[in-house]
Motif scaffolding. Structure first.
Motif, short mmCIF file in Angstrom:
data_model
loop_
_atom_site.label_atom_id
_atom_site.label_comp_id
_atom_site.label_asym_id
_atom_site.label_seq_id
_atom_site.Cartn_x
_atom_site.Cartn_y
_atom_site.Cartn_z
N PHE A 124 8.67 3.62 -2.10
CA PHE A 124 8.72 3.81 -3.37
C PHE A 124 7.25 3.78 -4.07
O PHE A 124 6.92 4.65 -4.58
N TRP A 125 6.54 2.90 -3.65
CA TRP A 125 5.22 3.02 -4.12
C TRP A 125 4.42 3.96 -3.54
O TRP A 125 3.62 4.53 -4.17
N ALA A 126 4.69 4.35 -2.39
CA ALA A 126 3.87 5.54 -1.83
C ALA A 126 4.08 6.79 -2.72
O ALA A 126 3.13 7.64 -2.92
N LEU A 127 5.56 7.18 -3.03
CA LEU A 127 5.65 8.05 -3.94
C LEU A 127 4.92 7.88 -5.25
O LEU A 127 4.51 8.87 -6.00
N ALA A 128 4.88 6.67 -5.69
CA ALA A 128 4.08 6.65 -7.12
C ALA A 128 2.78 6.99 -7.09
O ALA A 128 2.17 7.43 -7.97
N PHE A 129 2.10 6.45 -6.03
CA PHE A 129 0.67 6.74 -5.76
C PHE A 129 0.42 8.14 -5.44
O PHE A 129 -0.59 8.58 -6.12
N TRP A 130 1.22 8.78 -4.76
CA TRP A 130 1.08 10.40 -4.61
C TRP A 130 1.21 10.95 -6.00
O TRP A 130 0.35 11.91 -6.16
N LEU A 131 2.18 10.48 -6.52
CA LEU A 131 2.49 11.39 -7.99
C LEU A 131 1.33 11.04 -8.92
O LEU A 131 0.85 12.11 -9.64
N ALA A 132 0.81 9.87 -9.12
CA ALA A 132 -0.26 9.57 -10.09
C ALA A 132 -1.45 10.28 -9.54
O ALA A 132 -2.19 10.94 -10.25
N ARG A 133 -2.04 10.49 -8.18
CA ARG A 133 -3.13 11.06 -7.79
C ARG A 133 -2.87 12.56 -7.95
O ARG A 133 -3.81 13.43 -8.30
N ARG A 134 -1.71 13.17 -7.81
CA ARG A 134 -1.36 14.34 -8.05
C ARG A 134 -1.36 14.89 -9.45
O ARG A 134 -2.24 15.95 -9.72
N ALA A 166 -0.83 8.55 -1.19
CA ALA A 166 0.63 8.16 -0.92
C ALA A 166 0.27 6.85 0.29
O ALA A 166 0.95 5.68 0.38
N TRP A 167 -0.47 7.11 1.42
CA TRP A 167 -0.64 6.17 2.15
C TRP A 167 -1.15 4.79 1.69
O TRP A 167 -0.77 3.50 2.20
N ILE A 168 -2.14 4.72 0.87
CA ILE A 168 -2.70 3.81 0.33
C ILE A 168 -1.44 3.01 -0.51
O ILE A 168 -1.43 1.61 -0.62
N GLY A 169 -0.62 3.62 -1.16
CA GLY A 169 0.57 3.13 -1.77
C GLY A 169 1.38 2.46 -0.86
O GLY A 169 2.08 1.30 -1.31
N PHE A 170 1.57 3.02 -0.02
CA PHE A 170 2.43 2.44 1.23
C PHE A 170 1.96 1.24 1.63
O PHE A 170 2.76 0.20 1.94
N CYS A 171 0.64 1.08 2.02
CA CYS A 171 0.04 -0.10 2.58
C CYS A 171 0.09 -1.31 1.42
O CYS A 171 0.42 -2.29 1.65
N ALA A 172 -0.36 -0.70 0.08
CA ALA A 172 -0.20 -1.72 -0.87
C ALA A 172 1.17 -2.33 -1.07
O ALA A 172 1.41 -3.36 -1.17
N GLY A 173 2.07 -1.42 -1.03
CA GLY A 173 3.57 -1.98 -1.19
C GLY A 173 4.22 -2.73 -0.19
O GLY A 173 4.67 -3.75 -0.43
N THR A 174 3.25 -2.35 1.15
CA THR A 174 3.83 -3.38 2.24
C THR A 174 3.45 -4.55 2.01
O THR A 174 4.36 -5.69 2.23
N GLY A 175 2.20 -4.90 1.68
CA GLY A 175 1.68 -5.97 1.36
C GLY A 175 2.31 -6.86 0.12
O GLY A 175 2.53 -7.97 0.38
N TYR A 176 2.66 -6.14 -0.86
CA TYR A 176 3.35 -6.76 -1.89
C TYR A 176 4.74 -7.29 -1.66
O TYR A 176 5.02 -8.28 -1.72
N GLY A 219 10.46 -0.22 3.88
CA GLY A 219 11.45 0.44 3.00
C GLY A 219 10.98 0.41 1.32
O GLY A 219 11.10 1.73 0.92
N PHE A 220 10.83 -0.60 0.78
CA PHE A 220 10.44 -0.54 -0.54
C PHE A 220 9.26 -0.22 -0.70
O PHE A 220 8.80 0.69 -1.76
N ALA A 221 8.24 -0.12 0.39
CA ALA A 221 6.84 0.35 0.12
C ALA A 221 6.92 1.97 -0.01
O ALA A 221 6.06 2.39 -0.46
#
Length: 482
Positions: free
Chosen positions: A90-100, A43-53, A86-88
Motif C-alpha cells: 500500500f505504501w509503495a502505491l502511495a509513494f509511486w502516486l506522490a512522485r507521479r 514505489a520501491w522506496i515506499g515498499f522498503c519504508a513500509g516494510t520497516g514500519y 503485504g501492507f508495505a
C-alpha cells in the motif's frame, strides 16, 4: 535507508510514542522518494519504508504462532514477513502516486504525499475485511492532538499526519525541519491542558466490576487449568462490594454455554444479585459463535451478541473449504470455524442503559463502531489480548479502544483476559485500570457520555473528501506550473 526510516517512523506508535521520531521517519522516507529518478524507484522506496514500519509496529504478530509453538512456531517469521510486506505494498502505491503527481518536489509534493499516504492507509483499513491497526495518525494517541478525532476522525488525523510528513519531505534535511519536529514533540502536551475534561460521574453513577482472569493462552483451554482460572474469576466476581454489573473478558468461560447449563447458576451466584456479562463460545445447530452473553440474577441468558467481524486466519480461514482439504485452520478456531453474527447491535442492560458490544478485534474499526442502529449510552469491549503477547500488542489495542471513545464521545468499559483491563472516559482518558499480567477485579464508576461528536454525526466522509481534494490540488497546480 528507506527501511530504516520506516522503522524510525514506527517509534511514533505505542508503546514508544515518540511523535518527533514518527514524523521524522515518515518525512525522511518521503524525501528519499522525492529525490528518486523515477516513480518506479519511489514505489520501491515506499515498499522498503513500509516494510520497516510494519515490521516494527506489528512485531507482536508472531505471538499467536508461539502459543502452540510445536505446531505453529515455524510460521511465525513468515507471518511477520508476509504481513509487513503485504501492507508495505500500500505504501509503495502511495509513494509511486506522490512522485507521479509531483515529480519536482516542493509544496505540491507535500500535498500529493500526504493525500496519497492517507488514501492508501484508508484503503488498507477497508478492503479485504480491513486492518486499520497502526494507522500513521495513531502516533498522536498519547497527546492532545488525539482529541481531534472527535471532529475529523482517525482518517482525518491520518491525513494531517501525512501532510506534516510531506512538508518535512519537501523541506528536506534543512534547518526548518528541526523546529517543526521540536514543536510536534512539545505542543501536544501543552495543548492537552486546554482540552476540557469529561464531566465527572454523577453520585448515583453505576459501579462496574471488570474481571481479569489472567489466563495464559497456552493454558486457557486445558481441562484442569481452565477450570482453575474459571474458579478464580468466579471468586473475583463474588468479592466484597456492590457492583451494578460484572463483566468478564472474551471467551473467559471454558464451556459451550447453552440454556440450562449448570455454569449459568455459578455465574449468577457469583453476581450476588448483579447481572454478569461474559464472553463465551456457543453453538446453534451446526454453527459456532464467539459471543457475549448477559446472565441475569435468575441464571437466565437474557441477551446474546455474536461477534460479526471475525479475524481472518484466526477465527476463520478464507476459502475455508479449500483450506480444510490441506488441514489449514485458523489459530483461534479450534476444531470448528466461527460463524459471523448479523452485525452491530445494542444490548439492553436495563437501568444501566443501551450498550454497544465490541468483541476484541471489532474495536479497531471506527466505521463499524459508528454503525450501530442508534447511539448507545456507552461502549463495552471484551477481549483476549493473551494472543498479542505482553508488550506492544496489548498496549496498541488499548490505545485504539481509547480512539473509539473519543470519536463517539462515549465512555468505554474494557475487560481483557491478561490485560489491559480499563475504564475509559468520553475523552479517551483511562480512569482506572488493571495492568498486564495482573489477576483480579476492578470496581470502577462508569463515566458519563458527552453529546454526539462531529465525527459521530458525519462519519468518515469529510476525511475522504479532504484526501481527494489534497490529491486534486496537487494535480491542478502541477498543470498550472507545467
Amino acid at each position: 535507508m528507506a527501511a530504516g526510516a520506516g522503522g524510525v517512523a514506527a517509534l511514533g506508535q505505542v508503546p514508544f510514542s515518540i511523535v518527533a521520531l514518527g514524523l521524522a521517519g515518515l518525512g525522511l522516507a518521503g524525501w528519499l522518494a522525492a529525490r528518486s529518478n523515477t516513480s518506479r524507484r519511489a514505489a520501491w522506496i515506499g515498499f522498503c519504508a513500509g516494510t520497516g514500519y510494519f515490521g516494527v509496529t506489528l512485531h507482536w504478530i508472531v505471538q499467536p504462532f508461539l502459543v502452540d509453538a510445536e505446531r505453529h512456531g515455524w510460521m511465525a517469521p513468515f507471518g511477520l514477513l508476509f504481513t509487513a510486506t503485504g501492507f508495505a505494498l500500500f505504501w509503495a502505491l502511495a509513494f509511486w502516486l506522490a512522485r507521479r503527481i509531483a515529480p519536482g518536489g516542493g509544496w505540491r509534493y507535500a500535498l500529493a504525499f500526504g493525500g496519497a499516504l492517507a488514501g492508501v492507509e484508508t484503503l488498507r483499513s477497508l478492503i479485504l475485511t480491513g486492518f486499520p491497526w497502526s494507522l500513521i495518525g495513531y502516533i498522536w494517541s498519547e497527546g492532545a492532538a488525539v482529541q481531534s478525532v472527535a471532529v475529523i476522525g482517525p482518517f482525518g488525523l491520518t491525513l494531517l499526519t501525512g501532510l506534516f510528513a510531506g512538508a518535512l519531505a519537501a523541506i528536506g534535511p534543512r534547518w526548518p525541519a528541526i523546529p517543526a519536529l521540536i514543536a510536534a514533540a512539545i505542543l501536544p502536551p501543552v495543548l492537552l491542558s486546554l482540552v476540557p475534561p469529561a464531566p465527572l460521574p454523577a453520585s448515583d453513577a453505576p459501579v462496574i466490576r471488570l474481571v481479569q482472569p489472567n489466563a495464559p493462552q497456552d493454558e486457557k483451554w486445558h481441562p484442569e487449568l481452565g477450570a482453575i482460572y474459571f474458579s478464580d474469576a468466579l471468586d473475583a466476581s463474588a468479592a466484597p462490594g456492590n457492583p451494578d454489573l460484572i463483566i468478564w473478558p472474551e471467551t473467559s468461560v471454558p464451556y459451550l454455554l447453552e440454556p440450562g447449563h449448570p455454569v449459568l447458576g455459578l455465574l449468577a451466584g457469583a453476581g450476588r444479585g448483579a447481572p454478569v456479562v461474559v464472553g463465551a463460545q456457543r453453538v446453534e445447530g451446526p454453527l459456532y459463535y464467539n459471543s457475549l452473553l448477559v446472565i441475569s440474577p435468575e441464571a437466565r441468558v437474557v441477551d446474546t451478541y455474536d461477534k460479526h467481524h471475525l479475524v481472518p486466519f484466526g477465527e476463520y480461514m478464507p476459502l475455508g473449504d479449500l483450506a480444510a482439504r490441506f488441514g489449514l485452520r485458523g489459530l483461534a478456531q479450534g476444531q470448528f470455524g466461527y460463524s459471523a453474527g448479523p452485525g452491530p447491535r445494542l444490548v439492553d442492560l436495563g437501568p444501566l442503559g443501551q450498550v454497544l458490544p465490541l468483541i476484541c478485534y471489532e474495536a479497531i474499526f471506527p466505521e463499524e463502531v459508528g454503525g450501530a442502529p442508534v447511539r448507545p449510552d456507552w461502549l463495552l469491549q471484551i477481549t483476549n489480548d493473551a494472543w498479542f503477547g505482553t508488550f506492544a500488542g496489548p498496549q496498541q489495542h488499548l490505545a485504539i479502544a481509547r480512539m473509539r471513545a473519543i470519536e463517539q464521545g462515549l465512555p468505554l468499559a474494557r475487560a481483557a483476559n491478561t490485560g489491559i483491563t480499563a475504564m475509559i472516559d468520553a475523552r479517551g482518558r483511562v480512569t482506572a485500570s488493571l495492568g498486564l499480567g495482573q489477576t483480579g477485579a476492578l470496581d470502577t464508576v462508569l463515566p458519563p457520555a458527552l453529546p454526539p461528536t462531529t465525527y459521530a454525526r458525519t462519519g468518515d466522509w469529510p476525511a475522504l473528501v479532504a484526501i481527494l481534494l489534497s490529491l486534486a490540488a496537487a494535480l491542478r497546480f502541477r498543470r498550472k506550473t507545467a
